[in-house]
Every structure is written in structure tokens, then in C-alpha cells.
Design a protein around this motif. Structure first.
Motif, PDB file in Angstrom:
ATOM      1  N   PRO A 107       0.735  -0.990  -0.237  1.00 19.32           N
ATOM      2  CA  PRO A 107       0.294   0.002   0.133  1.00 19.32           C
ATOM      3  C   PRO A 107       0.437   0.877  -0.227  1.00 19.32           C
ATOM      4  CG  PRO A 107      -0.058  -0.525   2.152  1.00 19.32           C
ATOM      5  CD  PRO A 107       0.830  -1.893   0.846  1.00 19.32           C
ATOM      6  N   TYR A 108       0.578   2.680  -0.020  1.00 18.15           N
ATOM      7  CA  TYR A 108       1.116   3.253  -0.468  1.00 18.15           C
ATOM      8  C   TYR A 108       0.299   4.941   0.547  1.00 18.15           C
ATOM      9  CZ  TYR A 108      -1.910   3.583  -4.269  1.00 18.15           C
ATOM     10  OH  TYR A 108      -2.552   3.243  -6.189  1.00 18.15           O
ATOM     11  N   THR A 109       1.298   5.787   0.511  1.00 22.29           N
ATOM     12  CA  THR A 109       0.308   7.177   1.259  1.00 22.29           C
ATOM     13  C   THR A 109      -0.182   7.978  -0.045  1.00 22.29           C
ATOM     14  OG1 THR A 109       1.988   8.276   1.317  1.00 22.29           O
ATOM     15  CG2 THR A 109       1.745   6.638   3.442  1.00 22.29           C
ATOM     16  N   GLU A 110      -0.591   8.961   0.706  1.00 29.28           N
ATOM     17  CA  GLU A 110      -1.512   9.890  -0.798  1.00 29.28           C
ATOM     18  C   GLU A 110       0.280  10.275  -1.257  1.00 29.28           C
ATOM     19  OE1 GLU A 110      -2.979  14.265  -0.444  1.00 29.28           O
ATOM     20  OE2 GLU A 110      -4.526  12.693   0.837  1.00 29.28           O
ATOM     21  N   GLU A 111       0.950  11.132  -0.374  1.00 26.28           N
ATOM     22  CA  GLU A 111       1.576  11.853  -0.580  1.00 26.28           C
ATOM     23  C   GLU A 111       2.763  11.030  -1.420  1.00 26.28           C
ATOM     24  OE1 GLU A 111       4.517  15.065  -0.390  1.00 26.28           O
ATOM     25  OE2 GLU A 111       2.411  14.815   0.556  1.00 26.28           O
ATOM     26  N   LEU A 112       3.241   9.278  -0.988  1.00 26.34           N
ATOM     27  CA  LEU A 112       3.831   9.136  -2.487  1.00 26.34           C
ATOM     28  C   LEU A 112       3.348   8.679  -3.609  1.00 26.34           C
ATOM     29  CD1 LEU A 112       6.757   6.852  -2.312  1.00 26.34           C
ATOM     30  CD2 LEU A 112       4.476   5.229  -1.624  1.00 26.34           C
ATOM     31  N   LEU A 113       1.704   8.258  -3.338  1.00 26.44           N
ATOM     32  CA  LEU A 113       1.362   8.550  -4.592  1.00 26.44           C
ATOM     33  C   LEU A 113       1.592   9.769  -5.601  1.00 26.44           C
ATOM     34  CD1 LEU A 113      -0.473   7.524  -7.128  1.00 26.44           C
ATOM     35  CD2 LEU A 113      -3.327   8.443  -5.335  1.00 26.44           C
ATOM     36  N   ARG A 114       1.425  11.016  -5.487  1.00 27.26           N
ATOM     37  CA  ARG A 114       1.845  12.022  -5.623  1.00 27.26           C
ATOM     38  C   ARG A 114       3.050  12.642  -6.043  1.00 27.26           C
ATOM     39  NH1 ARG A 114      -2.976  16.792  -4.206  1.00 27.26           N
ATOM     40  NH2 ARG A 114      -4.751  15.003  -2.939  1.00 27.26           N
ATOM     41  N   THR A 115       4.407  11.907  -5.276  1.00 23.23           N
ATOM     42  CA  THR A 115       5.132  12.658  -5.508  1.00 23.23           C
ATOM     43  C   THR A 115       5.552  11.541  -6.604  1.00 23.23           C
ATOM     44  OG1 THR A 115       5.564  13.493  -3.006  1.00 23.23           O
ATOM     45  CG2 THR A 115       7.678  12.653  -4.708  1.00 23.23           C
ATOM     46  N   THR A 116       5.413  10.580  -6.781  1.00 22.72           N
ATOM     47  CA  THR A 116       5.745   9.482  -8.012  1.00 22.72           C
ATOM     48  C   THR A 116       5.096   9.670  -9.272  1.00 22.72           C
ATOM     49  OG1 THR A 116       5.306   7.878  -6.263  1.00 22.72           O
ATOM     50  CG2 THR A 116       5.808   6.432  -8.879  1.00 22.72           C
ATOM     51  N   VAL A 117       4.458  10.118  -9.119  1.00 21.07           N
ATOM     52  CA  VAL A 117       2.924  10.457 -10.599  1.00 21.07           C
ATOM     53  C   VAL A 117       3.715  11.591 -10.812  1.00 21.07           C
ATOM     54  CG1 VAL A 117       1.285  11.820 -11.559  1.00 21.07           C
ATOM     55  CG2 VAL A 117       1.190  10.255  -9.526  1.00 21.07           C
ATOM     56  N   ALA A 118       4.260  12.952 -10.135  1.00 23.33           N
ATOM     57  CA  ALA A 118       4.838  14.576 -10.525  1.00 23.33           C
ATOM     58  C   ALA A 118       6.534  13.456 -11.074  1.00 23.33           C
ATOM     59  CB  ALA A 118       4.928  15.173  -9.443  1.00 23.33           C
ATOM     60  N   ASN A 119       6.855  13.064 -10.237  1.00 23.46           N
ATOM     61  CA  ASN A 119       7.941  12.622 -10.857  1.00 23.46           C
ATOM     62  C   ASN A 119       8.292  12.108 -11.655  1.00 23.46           C
ATOM     63  OD1 ASN A 119       9.381  13.903  -8.023  1.00 23.46           O
ATOM     64  ND2 ASN A 119       9.752  12.011  -7.028  1.00 23.46           N
ATOM     65  N   ALA A 120       7.586  11.205 -12.097  1.00 17.79           N
ATOM     66  CA  ALA A 120       6.814  10.404 -13.159  1.00 17.79           C
ATOM     67  C   ALA A 120       7.100  11.500 -14.533  1.00 17.79           C
ATOM     68  CB  ALA A 120       6.081   9.127 -13.801  1.00 17.79           C
ATOM     69  N   LEU A 121       6.000  11.759 -14.060  1.00 18.12           N
ATOM     70  CA  LEU A 121       5.532  12.759 -15.403  1.00 18.12           C
ATOM     71  C   LEU A 121       6.410  14.041 -16.159  1.00 18.12           C
ATOM     72  CD1 LEU A 121       1.974  13.997 -14.539  1.00 18.12           C
ATOM     73  CD2 LEU A 121       3.158  12.603 -16.355  1.00 18.12           C
ATOM     74  N   GLU A 122       7.526  14.360 -14.954  1.00 16.58           N
ATOM     75  CA  GLU A 122       8.850  15.204 -15.556  1.00 16.58           C
ATOM     76  C   GLU A 122      10.378  14.574 -16.255  1.00 16.58           C
ATOM     77  OE1 GLU A 122      11.502  18.921 -12.654  1.00 16.58           O
ATOM     78  OE2 GLU A 122      10.335  17.425 -11.787  1.00 16.58           O
TER      79      GLU A 122
END
Length: 558
Positions: A107-122
Motif C-alpha cells: 500500500p502507498y500513502t497519498e503523498e507517495l502517490l502524488r510524488t511518484t506521479v509528479a516525478n514520473a511526468l517530469e
């Protein structure tokens, strides 16, 4: 907002809903697919910027989906983030896949989800290009997107940043970083339209929800929906209810006001790190539909009034509060209740909570709450209680008045001195305070007439006051009855021109020592009240606070 399209391929309805909730709040456009086939078809139709892919799917795996994506010249360029509970065992399968850019363990936290998505898009476009074409990834990645204003809170406070945007009538979105939390201020022409947050702790959400005023406590489920600025299907449905007038917009506006106040209070009590402002960026539909148009000061006071009283600082009973002036401070009072403005009017001199409560006929708790909001806005400050008498000096000459303020501020007198320059300022002061001593100049008939009218109008506030008169040397010899006729009162001390600051202080001290109920007249000439030492070693013309009328402008009553 980001406007990036995210495709989620996951057979868990719970995961899809959670990802939609959290990423929609961050401004992404979400597309949800429960199966591999639905996901592949949606990828062809939507052409997302990123795919969040579950490793274990009904009848297949994420690895097979990645292979199918790579068969298409277009779809193979879409970056993929794989998510699984199997962690390393699952990730090993994807090491050779050119379109997989990151892994997200469940399971992942909301913060990890957002950070991972933002970094991946960048970084995704460069990573996919390098893996499919064999090119090198640059070590330094250029900044994505422009920010009109950004910085840290090492030297500037949040109030200063918001004041700057308000004074400049700026419109846009201010993002404030507070550890894992992001607080968003939506501004239009400098006014705050709404405030939301992301990354709030569960206990913070519960505390804010539990504090809802009774009139809107039934909107607690709505608050949990709006508190984190969600912009997904749930909020769209909520706005439809507003548009159809199923919900009362006035109650919802009160809810958004409470939300903004509590989030602003949170921002002023948390350790902040950085901020960024994007000019012209539109607020979410919710805040465009129901804008608050409110000032920071009003939100700070509102937050203090609604917060748990247990969180208020504990002051000693003798602690006093006084208004402070900050150069360049914002003067916006929009949304501040007239009831609360009354306190500011009473803080021209130091007052305790008990004194303010007595003057306003309020409960002390409400006074403490409003003062706390003013303190956060840096409008008031605490001051040590002075046990000395209150002395007001009425001096109309601006240069002499400023010199008096300077000298009195540097001289330990044991009394509280207030220097005012015009009749209106004196009238306002007498409405708020009862001075023990009033010092004033009256050197001609016009000044005496004006002073007599003023003293008569404030007779109830000056019933116990003693008077020190400054006049010409010839007039200082006039009888008590003459002065009673001129002023309506008999001065307790008379200073003849020219006289120094030390002579004025000596005259004030002398009248404070009197215990007789009936006023007695004494004339203090410069020879009778000689200074023990010079207050200022400068020449007499500069050192004289009550100046020589021959060498300095006459200090009269205007």
C-alpha cells in the motif's frame, strides 16, 4: 492546474476511487479502467500522459499489458508506473521494458502517490526516449513550468507574502509548503477567494470537521469533500446540486469561510518552508462559484474564534495589549466583523483582557480569541503593564511634539506619556482613557476658548484629572479666577515660557503628589523649577520641548 491525463488500470474499485480522489485534487484528469482490455482501448482513445498500472489484473498481468503497449509505435511512448504488493518479485519482470519509468509499492500513502506521479511526468519523456532510442538522459533536468514568484520563508513571513499580493491586486494561486502539507490560496485582485489544502493528516481533518459551528455541522461530509480542494466527479456532482439550488449557497459559503479560516490558522501555526505563486492561474470551480472576497486579517480572527480555546496562549492577568504600526503593512479589513473592529479602536494604549472585556461588555474568552487573531496578523503586541500615571500632552507644533516624544521615550519617568498634536486626536484619546494629568498650551484668547470647549465636552472623562498649563510668562502671573473664566478650570501647575522638558516633568510629578481634593494654584517659572541636570546637552532652542515663543514656533491650541 496540471491538465495532465492519467490512465489508471486497476481491478480494485477502492484503489481506482482513491487515486481519482487524490490526483484529481492535484489537478490531473483521471481515466479509470478495471481490466487490461478496457485499459488498452482507453489508452488508444485518450493517449494519456502517464499510465498507472496494476501488476496483477484479471486473466493477465501488467507485464503483458506493457508488452501490448510496446507493439504500438504511439502507445510505446506513454510512460508507465507499475504498482504491486509483490514489490521486488514483481518489479524484476519489468527491468527490460522501455516504457516502465518507475515502481509504486502497495500500500502507498497519498503523498507517495502524488510524488511518484509528479516525478514520473517530469522525467518520463526523456527516460522513455533514452530506453527506446538508446540516447543519454541529461544529468540536469530543466524546470518544468514557470513560476511568477517563489521563495522560502527563511526571511519572509506568510503575512508579508499575502500582503504583497494584496497590495499589488494580484490574481492567481499561491501554494504554501508546510512539510507534507500544501495549502492553496486562491486570489483575485488581491482578495482571498478560498483556501484548500492537500496532504492534511487524518487527525487534522477530524479536528477541523469536529469544530464546525452548530449552524452548519450537518455539512461535515461536504467539508471533508471540499477541505482538500478535490476536483473530481464528487465535486462536480456537488456543484450541480448547488446550481440546481438543492443546497443553500449561503450555508455552503459559511462552510467555505470556516474552512478557509481554519486552514489559514493552520498555516500560521505550522512550520512553513517555501511558496510559489502562479499569476493568472484560475481557482477551482468551487471557489469561482462561491468566492469569499475576504482579507487575511478577517480569516485570522475567524480562525481564532472558532478554534479550540485550549490552544490559546496563556497570558498573565496583568499582560496588556497595544496596537502596533508596521511600515508597509496591509490595511485590508474586508470581511472583519464591525464587532471585532471595536477592539482595535481601544488599543491605542495598553489594556488588559479584563479591561477590554469590561469596556466592551464581552466575555473575556472572546476578547482573548480576537486578540490572538490580531497578534497573528501582527496588528497588536503585548506590552508590560506600567504602574505609572497616564499623562497626555497636547502640543500642536509638529516639530516640538516629535521632540517631546523622543525625549520622553528616552527618559525614565514612571508615568505613561501620550503626546497628541490636534484636537481630534485629543478627543479620541479622552473617549478611550482617563488621564491623571493633562498638559496643554494656551497663550491667547482664541486658544483658551477652544480649550475651554474641549474640556467642557470631556468633563466626565477629566473629573479626576489635574492640569498643567503652558503659557506666556506674563499670563502665568494671572489670578486663579482669571484662569477659571478663561478655561473653565483652574490649572494645578503653570509653566511659563521658555521651559524645558525637565521642568515639564517636574511640574507633572508635583501635581501627582497633591492629595487635596480642591485644586490649588501654583506658578512654576523656569527659576522656580530649575533642572538638576540637562536632559539634552544640545543648545536650549533644540533641547526645549516646550519652546521659547521668540526663537521657536508658538505651541498653541488648534
Amino acid at each position: 492546474m496540471s491538465h495532465k491525463k492519467i490512465l489508471v488500470i486497476d481491478d480494485s474499485a477502492t484503489i481506482r476511487k482513491l487515486v481519482d480522489t487524490h490526483l484529481s485534487a492535484a489537478g490531473y484528469e483521471l481515466f479509470l479502467a478495471p481490466t487490461a482490455e478496457d485499459g488498452l482501448r482507453m489508452a488508444e482513445d485518450v493517449r494519456p500522459d502517464l499510465i498507472l498500472l496494476d501488476h496483477q489484473l484479471p486473466g493477465t498481468t501488467g507485464y503483458e499489458v506493457c508488452c501490448r503497449l510496446c507493439e504500438s509505435p504511439v502507445l510505446k511512448l506513454i510512460p508507465v508506473v507499475v504498482s504491486s504488493t509483490l514489490r521486488n518479485r514483481a518489479y524484476a519482470e519489468y527491468t527490460e521494458m522501455s516504457n516502465v519509468v518507475d515502481m509504486l509499492p502497495k500500500p502507498y500513502t497519498e503523498e507517495l502517490l502524488r510524488t511518484t506521479v509528479a516525478n514520473a511526468l517530469e522525467t518520463a519523456a526523456m527516460i522513455v526516449a533514452s530506453q527506446t532510442q538508446g540516447t543519454a538522459v541529461p544529468e540536469v533536468i530543466a524546470t518544468v513550468g514557470d513560476t511568477d514568484l517563489a521563495g522560502s520563508f527563511a526571511m519572509f513571513g506568510l503575512r508579508e507574502v499575502l500582503d504583497f499580493l494584496n497590495n499589488g491586486n494580484k490574481s492567481g494561486v499561491l501554494e504554501v509548503e508546510a512539510e507534507r502539507t500544501r495549502i492553496w490560496f486562491y486570489l483575485k485582485e488581491g482578495s482571498i477567494q478560498g483556501v484548500s489544502a492537500t496532504g492534511l493528516r487524518e487527525q487534522e481533518v477530524e479536528r477541523i470537521t469536529a469544530g464546525l459551528p452548530q449552524a452548519i455541522e450537518n455539512l461535515a461530509p461536504v467539508l471533508k469533500l471540499t477541505l482538500e480542494g478535490r476536483s473530481g466527479a464528487e465535486v462536480d456532482g456537488f456543484l450541480q446540486l448547488l446550481n440546481r439550488k438543492v443546497l443553500d449557497p449561503r450555508l455552503v459559503t459559511r462552510l467555505l469561510l470556516y474552512q478557509a479560516a481554519m486552514l489559514v490558522r493552520l498555516a500560521f501555526t505550522r512550520r512553513l518552508t517555501g511558496f510559489r505563486f502562479e499569476a493568472g492561474r484560475a481557482a477551482p470551480a468551487m471557489y469561482r462559484s462561491l468566492p469569499l472576497d475576504i482579507s487575511l486579517l478577517a480569516l485570522l480572527v475567524e480562525g481564532a474564534v472558532h478554534d479550540d480555546p485550549a490552544g490559546l496562549p496563556v497570558e498573565a492577568s496583568e499582560t496588556t495589549f497595544v496596537r502596533r504600526a508596521i511600515r508597509g503593512q496591509n490595511l485590508d479589513r474586508a470581511g472583519l466583523a464591525p464587532r471585532h473592529m471595536k477592539i482595535l479602536g481601544l488599543l491605542s494604549e495598553p489594556r488588559t483582557v479584563a479591561e477590554l472585556a469590561g469596556l466592551l461588555q464581552w466575555e473575556p474568552l472572546e476578547v482573548r480569541q480576537v486578540l490572538n487573531g490580531f497578534e497573528q496578523a501582527e496588528l497588536v503586541q503585548t506590552a508590560a503593564r506600567s504602574e505609572g500615571a497616564r499623562v497626555v500632552v497636547f502640543e500642536s507644533d509638529p516639530r516640538i511634539a516629535q521632540h517631546l516624544r523622543t525625549v520622553l521615550a528616552e527618559t525614565a519617568t514612571g508615568s505613561q506619556f501620550k503626546v497628541v498634536r490636534d484636537r481630534l486626536a485629543l478627543q479620541l484619546f479622552l473617549k478611550r482613557a482617563r488621564p491623571e494629568v493633562l498638559v496643554f498650551a494656551a497663550e491667547d484668547s482664541e486658544a483658551c476658548t477652544q480649550m475651554r470647549e474641549l474640556l467642557a465636552a470631556a468633563a466626565d472623562r477629566l473629573s479626576d484629572a489635574k492640569y498643567v498649563l503652558i503659557t506666556t510668562e506674563a499670563a502665568a502671573r494671572d489670578a486663579a479666577d482669571v484662569w477659571r473664566k478663561r478655561l473653565g478650570v483652574v490649572p494645578h501647575q503653570i509653566l511659563a515660557r521658555p521651559s524645558t522638558t525637565e521642568q515639564l516633568l517636574a511640574a507633572v510629578e508635583k501635581v501627582l503628589e497633591k492629595v487635596a481634593k480642591e485644586p490649588s494654584r501654583e506658578v512654576a517659572s523656569p527659576q522656580q523649577v530649575a533642572p538638576a541636570r540637562a536632559v539634552n546637552p544640545a543648545p536650549a532652542a533644540a533641547a526645549s520641548a516646550v519652546a521659547n515663543p521668540v526663537t521657536e514656533p508658538t505651541a498653541g491650541v488648534q
